[in-house]
Structures are given as structure tokens and as C-alpha cells.
Design an enzyme around this catalytic site. Structure first.
Site, PDB file in Angstrom:
ATOM      1  CD1 TRP A 165      -0.078  -1.595   3.065  1.00 25.50           C
ATOM      2  CD2 TRP A 165       0.739   0.476   3.275  1.00 25.50           C
ATOM      3  NE1 TRP A 165       0.774  -1.590   4.147  1.00 25.50           N
ATOM      4  CE2 TRP A 165       1.291  -0.327   4.302  1.00 25.50           C
ATOM      5  CE3 TRP A 165       1.108   1.832   3.213  1.00 25.50           C
ATOM      6  CZ2 TRP A 165       2.185   0.162   5.247  1.00 25.50           C
ATOM      7  CZ3 TRP A 165       1.999   2.316   4.160  1.00 25.50           C
ATOM      8  CH2 TRP A 165       2.532   1.490   5.154  1.00 25.50           C
ATOM      9  CG  ASN A 166       5.154   1.237   0.476  1.00 30.18           C
ATOM     10  OD1 ASN A 166       4.722   0.490  -0.406  1.00 30.18           O
ATOM     11  ND2 ASN A 166       6.427   1.311   0.781  1.00 30.18           N
ATOM     12  CE  LYS A 181      -3.789  -8.718  -2.951  1.00 31.81           C
ATOM     13  NZ  LYS A 181      -4.204  -7.725  -1.892  1.00 31.81           N
ATOM     14  N   PRO A 182      -3.600  -5.369  -5.908  1.00 29.49           N
ATOM     15  CG  PRO A 182      -5.189  -3.688  -6.207  1.00 29.49           C
ATOM     16  CD  PRO A 182      -4.851  -5.086  -6.616  1.00 29.49           C
ATOM     17  N   GLY A 231       6.372  -6.497  -0.968  1.00 30.08           N
ATOM     18  CA  GLY A 231       5.699  -6.426   0.330  1.00 30.08           C
ATOM     19  C   GLY A 231       6.661  -6.835   1.427  1.00 30.08           C
ATOM     20  CB  SER A 232       6.133  -7.653   4.957  1.00 32.18           C
ATOM     21  OG  SER A 232       5.224  -8.720   4.855  1.00 32.18           O
ATOM     22  CD  GLU A 255      12.469  -6.012  -5.993  1.00 32.70           C
ATOM     23  OE1 GLU A 255      13.126  -5.400  -5.130  1.00 32.70           O
ATOM     24  OE2 GLU A 255      12.984  -6.487  -7.008  1.00 32.70           O
ATOM     25  CG  LEU A 256      10.789  -9.738   0.000  1.00 27.25           C
ATOM     26  CD1 LEU A 256      11.279 -11.054   0.559  1.00 27.25           C
ATOM     27  CD2 LEU A 256       9.282  -9.792  -0.246  1.00 27.25           C
ATOM     28  CB  CYS A 284      10.927  -0.853   0.631  1.00 26.53           C
ATOM     29  SG  CYS A 284      11.203  -0.172  -1.014  1.00 26.53           S
TER      30      CYS A 284
HETATM   31  P1  NAD Z   1       2.359  -6.996   3.144  1.00 22.26           P
HETATM   32  O1  NAD Z   1       3.345  -8.085   2.984  1.00 22.26           O
HETATM   33  O2  NAD Z   1       1.488  -6.984   4.336  1.00 22.26           O
HETATM   34  O3  NAD Z   1       1.356  -6.975   1.880  1.00 22.26           O
HETATM   35  C1  NAD Z   1       1.793  -7.023   0.556  1.00 22.26           C
HETATM   36  C2  NAD Z   1       0.726  -7.748  -0.282  1.00 22.26           C
HETATM   37  O4  NAD Z   1       0.593  -9.085   0.192  1.00 22.26           O
HETATM   38  C3  NAD Z   1      -0.640  -7.092  -0.209  1.00 22.26           C
HETATM   39  O5  NAD Z   1      -1.219  -7.101  -1.493  1.00 22.26           O
HETATM   40  C4  NAD Z   1      -1.404  -7.990   0.771  1.00 22.26           C
HETATM   41  O6  NAD Z   1      -2.776  -8.063   0.472  1.00 22.26           O
HETATM   42  C5  NAD Z   1      -0.765  -9.339   0.587  1.00 22.26           C
HETATM   43  N1  NAD Z   1      -0.729 -10.136   1.809  1.00 22.26           N
HETATM   44  C6  NAD Z   1      -0.598  -9.675   3.082  1.00 22.26           C
HETATM   45  N2  NAD Z   1      -0.576 -10.704   3.949  1.00 22.26           N
HETATM   46  C7  NAD Z   1      -0.710 -11.831   3.227  1.00 22.26           C
HETATM   47  C8  NAD Z   1      -0.750 -13.222   3.552  1.00 22.26           C
HETATM   48  N3  NAD Z   1      -0.667 -13.649   4.802  1.00 22.26           N
HETATM   49  N4  NAD Z   1      -0.865 -14.115   2.541  1.00 22.26           N
HETATM   50  C9  NAD Z   1      -0.940 -13.704   1.262  1.00 22.26           C
HETATM   51  N5  NAD Z   1      -0.910 -12.389   0.904  1.00 22.26           N
HETATM   52  C10 NAD Z   1      -0.804 -11.472   1.863  1.00 22.26           C
HETATM   53  O7  NAD Z   1       3.176  -5.645   3.005  1.00 22.26           O
HETATM   54  P2  NAD Z   1       2.606  -4.176   3.239  1.00 22.26           P
HETATM   55  O8  NAD Z   1       2.385  -3.974   4.691  1.00 22.26           O
HETATM   56  O9  NAD Z   1       1.485  -3.932   2.296  1.00 22.26           O
HETATM   57  O10 NAD Z   1       3.855  -3.296   2.734  1.00 22.26           O
HETATM   58  C11 NAD Z   1       4.929  -2.942   3.531  1.00 22.26           C
HETATM   59  C12 NAD Z   1       6.117  -3.857   3.296  1.00 22.26           C
HETATM   60  O11 NAD Z   1       6.471  -3.864   1.921  1.00 22.26           O
HETATM   61  C13 NAD Z   1       7.354  -3.373   4.021  1.00 22.26           C
HETATM   62  O12 NAD Z   1       8.030  -4.473   4.582  1.00 22.26           O
HETATM   63  C14 NAD Z   1       8.182  -2.738   2.909  1.00 22.26           C
HETATM   64  O13 NAD Z   1       9.559  -2.680   3.180  1.00 22.26           O
HETATM   65  C15 NAD Z   1       7.862  -3.634   1.765  1.00 22.26           C
HETATM   66  N6  NAD Z   1       8.131  -2.989   0.481  1.00 22.26           N
HETATM   67  C16 NAD Z   1       9.197  -3.398  -0.266  1.00 22.26           C
HETATM   68  C17 NAD Z   1       9.505  -2.764  -1.467  1.00 22.26           C
HETATM   69  C18 NAD Z   1      10.695  -3.178  -2.305  1.00 22.26           C
HETATM   70  O14 NAD Z   1      10.765  -2.787  -3.463  1.00 22.26           O
HETATM   71  N7  NAD Z   1      11.646  -3.933  -1.758  1.00 22.26           N
HETATM   72  C19 NAD Z   1       8.691  -1.709  -1.900  1.00 22.26           C
HETATM   73  C20 NAD Z   1       7.622  -1.319  -1.117  1.00 22.26           C
HETATM   74  C21 NAD Z   1       7.345  -1.963   0.070  1.00 22.26           C
END
Ligand code: NAD
Length: 509
Positions: free
Chosen positions: A149-150, A173-174, A222-223, A244-245, A278
Site C-alpha cells: 500500500w505504501n 493484486k493491489p 511487500g513484507s 521485493e521485500l 522500503c
Molecule cells: P504486506 O506483505 O502486508 O502486503 C503485501 C501484499 O501481500 C498485499 O497485497 C497484501 O494483500 C498481501 N498479503 C498480506 N498478507 C498476506 C498473507 N498472509 N498471505 C498472502 N498475501 C498477503 O506488506 P505491506 O504492509 O502492504 O507493505 C509494507 C512492506 O512492503 C514493508 O516491509 C516494505 O519494506 C515492503 N516494500 C518493499 C519494497 C521493495 O521494493 N523492496 C517496496 C515497497 C514496500
């Protein structure tokens, strides 16, 4: 690893949902959650449209992407206004996203024809020159792009436009927290006269699982905790993933650094988007000789910052209470273990999920603020006795996304950079590697696997490689088939061994 994910996912996502602004709690709009059972049908549609999309070739696809870039430029205000409502960003932070994507498209439309063209490869040894070797880059039909979401525009589209350029269909999948911006971006694709090679699945975990189960390649941002889950799920069908985490990016300030510049960079790098980036500056190591000067400059800058959504503010809200709670926990833990908040140190009074920009000093690695991803507007600063100590501490992390080094001597900073365990290092700047689309952007350790961008690689990752080996001449073909005499085969293998040994014998001298 910060496992933020499950906290935010009150499954199931069925029917419609209401999206509220984290800055004001007012309703931004309604989203219709996708029934995961519909995903196979959606993917079948994408698969069928992809065939024509791939067949039309890079030149024609570049035209469509160019029209999309123009649409994004013309609708920038509408996109940013929705972004601000949906995320609580400040206007200056929201203004960073659309230009980045236009820049990425602009790079791909210039380079995609060459990057995706079949490539001739030389024979590895002279006696193989009888073969004409060609590598073809053939798109993976459906790429699932799962985003956080960021940066609802940048993180959703940075990889999507590469996959589209490569000739793939994309299933988006946003984040369930920013679904409306994604809908607007899809509308733009359709309004640009593009074919049906982009679709959106809205929802949470079940939606992600349906995307993973039905796509041919997964681009996940994501995370780290969710990335591991996605990879595990993808392994069931041996679907390749690019991850990309999260990060815990260090900044190193050497004793000859321009302290004013380093302080401005640290403050922007840490507070930009309320620290929810991130590659934000999550921790700073400063050489003792310049520590006091640096801390004073940082505190002075931070105390001038204005916080709020929209116009007239430097940075905005945190996405929700759970994200704010992580920041509160890290600051409380640091203070309990002996750190001091030089400024800030608590949530902002009033409505909305705002946290005061916070500078922490007297910190060390026993504190979560130095070891876990905070993803909030905090800047912990640690005094170090030597460059070696700064490098050791910077590398003392499960993460390895990016880093920054400040020094008046660029060669000295470069020598430090190559000792840092991470995917990218900015010298006398922060975050700017993100704009360098010719360089890979990816993480080491739990910060990821694979990379985005990186010149031609940024497109080729969305393709399967097919090697076609054709004869240049009939001479020598079939020398090892059964129809040759055992004696002739032995002679041939002896000759091949001798020829292959010429290089190693010369090199071993
Ligand atoms: P998140 O992992 O909670 O969510 C990312 C995606 O995964 C979302 O679409 C969400 O719906 C889905 N998701 C969440 N939990 C899930 C699960 N248990 N099973 C399956 N899918 C699931 O991450 P966030 O809180 O949306 O974003 C923040 C994180 O993203 C931070 O750790 C940040 O560092 C990272 N990030 C990394 C980059 C990069 O390029 N390395 C860029 C932006 C953000």
C-alpha cells in the site's frame, strides 16, 4: 522480519468494502472484493488476450505503453488527489509516484525492441562454430503482480509496465488498503485504447493465493514475512517468483562528510512518506568526530517539518493504527533500554494516524529500532568509533536492501559501499538508485530475491528463454549418433577432449 501482513487481513473479503482515509477517517469510496473463485476465469481471458499482445511485437506494444504514459501525465492531478485521500500522504509525497512511472515507461519504450530481440550467441569452443545459436525471449503469458500500500501507483506499476512491455498479460493484486487507486490506473489502461491484458483482483490473502495459483510468474512486493508465504505457495506449481521485500537501510556518515547535506538527506530519507518506504533511511551510523554536529543539524531540520495530508505539508499519515503501533513499540523499547528522543517520540495529538517525526540517540543493537523494520517516521542515530565499526553494524542485519554513504571523498565512499551487504548503495544521496532504471533494484538476505529494472534484464525476467540451435553446415552433424562405429566415436571423443583442453592447459601455465 516484520510480519505486518496477517494483522491487516480480516479475511474474508467478500461483497463490498469501504475505504477510509487514515488522515481523516472519512469515506473515500467503495470497493468490490473479487471472489477468488472467479480468478481462473479472469486468467483464461488474460491468457487469450496475451497471445495477440505478444504477437504484435515490441514496436506496437511500445505505442500502447506510450499512450498510457500520456494518459498518466494528463490525469496526474486526479490520481494524486485519490492517492492523498486513500493513504493520507502529503501532496509533495504523492507527487513522486506518477513521474517515476512515466520515466520507467519512457525508458522501456526506448529500449524494449532491442532488449527483447532474439540474441545470437557465439559458440563456446571453436569446434562448435558449426552451430548457429539463438536465444529467444518469449513472454510468460500471465504475470501476477502483488503489491503493498505504501506507493499505490509506483509499486503497482513499476513492474507491471515491464511485464506488459515484454508481451505478458498482468493480473494485479493491489493492497486491500489502497484498492481505489489501482482501479483508476486500470481505467487509464483501458482509456488508452489498450487491449484486455490487464485485470485486477481485489482482496486479501485468499485473493493472493488465487493469483499465485493461476499465474505463470509472480512479482511480489511487500513484507519479508508475506514474501516467504508467497514463495511457499508458488512452489506448489514451481511458479517462479521475484520478491521485493522489507529493509532496514543504514546510512553511514564519515568524518569528512558534508554534514548539512547528510543531515538534509537523512531527514528526507527517513521521513519521506512518513517513513513508509522500503528504502527509507532506518538507522544512521555517524563517526564520533562529526556526531554532535550531525545530530544538531538533523534535529533542527526535523523540528521544521510539517505533518498532514495534502497541500502544505512535508509528510502525511501512517497507513493505519497497526502500522503506527509498530513505531510506538520500537520507540518505547528504545526509550526503555536507555535511548533518548532528541525530538518527537510519540503519536501526534488529534485525529488520524499521525506519528511525530522522531530522532532517537544513544541507541544500540539491543533495540528493535536498530534491528527490525520500523516503517515509521523515526531516525535512530548511533555514534561509532571507526568506519570498520560502521560497516560491521550496517551489515549486522537480517535485511540487505540498500544503504547510503556520505563522504567528501567519493572514492573512499565507494570503497565502503562494496563492503556493505545489500542490493544498492547511494553515495552522498539517498533513494536515488530507484530512478536509475539501467541498474538492478533488489535486495539481499531477507530483503528479496531477484531484482526489478537493471536494463534489459528488467524486461527479460518476464520472459522464458528459449535456445534454438541450428546447423550452419551439415558437416560434423550426428558425429555421436549410434550409427557411427564405436571406433569412430572414441576417436571423436578423444579429439573433442584434446580441443577442449587447449584453453585450460594454456590458462593453467
Ligand atoms: P504486506 O506483505 O502486508 O502486503 C503485501 C501484499 O501481500 C498485499 O497485497 C497484501 O494483500 C498481501 N498479503 C498480506 N498478507 C498476506 C498473507 N498472509 N498471505 C498472502 N498475501 C498477503 O506488506 P505491506 O504492509 O502492504 O507493505 C509494507 C512492506 O512492503 C514493508 O516491509 C516494505 O519494506 C515492503 N516494500 C518493499 C519494497 C521493495 O521494493 N523492496 C517496496 C515497497 C514496500
Amino acid at each position: 522480519m516484520t510480519a505486518t501482513s496477517d494483522v491487516h487481513l480480516p479475511e474474508p473479503f467478500t461483497g463490498t468494502g469501504t475505504i477510509k482515509s487514515p488522515a481523516t477517517d472519512s469515506v473515500v469510496g467503495e470497493v468490490r472484493w473479487t471472489d477468488p473463485a472467479d480468478v481462473p476465469r479472469m486468467v483464461a481471458g488474460l491468457r487469450s488476450a496475451q497471445q495477440e499482445w505478444a504477437a504484435r511485437g515490441p514496436k506496437s506494444r511500445a505505442k500502447v505503453l506510450a499512450r498510457y504514459a500520456v494518459w498518466l501525465g494528463e490525469h496526474r492531478e486526479e490520481i494524486e488527489s485519490l492517492l492523498i485521500k486513500e493513504t493520507g500522504k502529503s501532496a509533495v509525497d504523492a507527487a513522486q509516484e506518477v513521474p517515476l512511472i512515466i520515466m520507467v515507461i519512457s525508458y522501456y519504450i526506448k529500449t524494449m525492441e532491442k532488449a527483447l530481440a532474439p540474441e545470437s550467441r557465439p559458440a563456446s569452443l571453436p569446434f562448435l562454430a558449426i552451430k548457429k545459436i539463438t536465444v529467444h525471449y518469449r513472454p510468460r503469458p500471465v504475470v501476477g503482480v502483488i503489491a503493498p500500500w505504501n506507493y499505490p501507483v509506483a509499486n503497482l506499476l513499476m513492474d507491471t509496465v515491464g511485464a506488459l512491455a515484454a508481451g505478458c498479460s498482468v493480473l494485479l493484486k493491489p493492497s486491500e488498503r489502497t484498492p481505489l487507486t489501482a482501479e483508476l490506473l486500470l481505467r487509464g489502461w483501458i482509456d488508452s485504447g489498450a487491449p484486455d491484458v490487464m485485470a485486477i483482483v481485489q482482496g486479501g490473502r485468499a485473493a493472493v493465493e488465487a493469483v499465485v495459483d493461476n499465474s505463470d510468474y509472480i512479482q511480489f512486493t511487500g513484507s519479508s514475512a508475506t514474501g516467504a508465504k508467497v514463495m511457499e505457495r508458488a512452489a506448489r506449481r514451481l511458479t517462479p517468483v521475484s520478491l521485493e521485500l522489507g529493509g532496514k537501510d543504514p546510512m553511514l556518515v564519515l568524518d569528512d562528510a558534508d554534514i548539512e547535506l547528510a543531515a538534509h538527506a537523512a531527514v528526507w530519507g527517513a521521513m519521506f512518506n512518513a517513513g513508509q518506504t522500503c528504502v527509507s533511511v532506518e538507522r544512521v551510523y555517524v563517526l564520533a568526530a562529526v556526531y554532535d554536529q550531525f545530530v544538531a543539524a538533523v534535529v533542527r531540520d526535523v523540528e521544521k517539518l510539517s505533518m498532514g495530508a495534502g497541500d502544505g505539508h512535508d509528510f502525511g499519515a501512517m497507513i493505519d493504527e497497526s502500522q503506527l503501533a509498530v513505531t510506538e513499540r520500537h520507540v518505547a523499547d528504545a526509550l526503555a533500554k536507555g535511548a533518548t528522543a532528541a525530538t518527537g517520540g510519540r503519536r501526534a495529538p488529534g485525529p488520524g494516524s499521525f506519528y511525530l517525526p522522531t530522532v532517537l540517540v544513544d541507541v544500540d543493537h539491543s533495540m528493535a529500532c536498530m534491528t527490525e523494520e520500523t516503517f515509521g517516521p523515526t531516525l535512530p542515530i548511533m555514534k561509532v568509533a571507526s568506519v570498520d565499526e560502521a560497516i560491521r553494524l550496517a551489515n549486522d542485519s537480517p535485511y540487505g536492501l540498500s544503504a547510503a554513504v556520505f563522504s567528501a571523498d567519493v572514492a573512499r565512499a565507494e570503497a565502503v559501499a562494496v563492503q556493505l551487504d545489500c542490493g544498492a548503495v547511494n553515495i552522498n544521496d539517498v533513494i536515488s538508485n530507484l530512478m536509475c532504471t539501467t541498474a538492478p533494484m533488489g535486495g539481499w538476505k531477507t530483503s528479496g530475491m531477484g531484482a526489478r529494472f537493471g536494463g534489459a534484464e528488467g524486461l527479460r525476467k518476464f520472459c522464458r528463454q528459449e535456445a534454438v540451435v541450428a546447423p550452419r553446415t551439415a558437416v560434423g552433424a550426428g558425429g555421436n549418433y549410434y550409427n557411427n562405429s564405436p571406433k569412430a566415436l572414441k576417436r571423436m571423443n578423444t579429439l573433442m577432449t584434446k580441443l577442449a583442453l587447449i584453453g585450460p592447459k594454456r590458462a593453467a601455465r
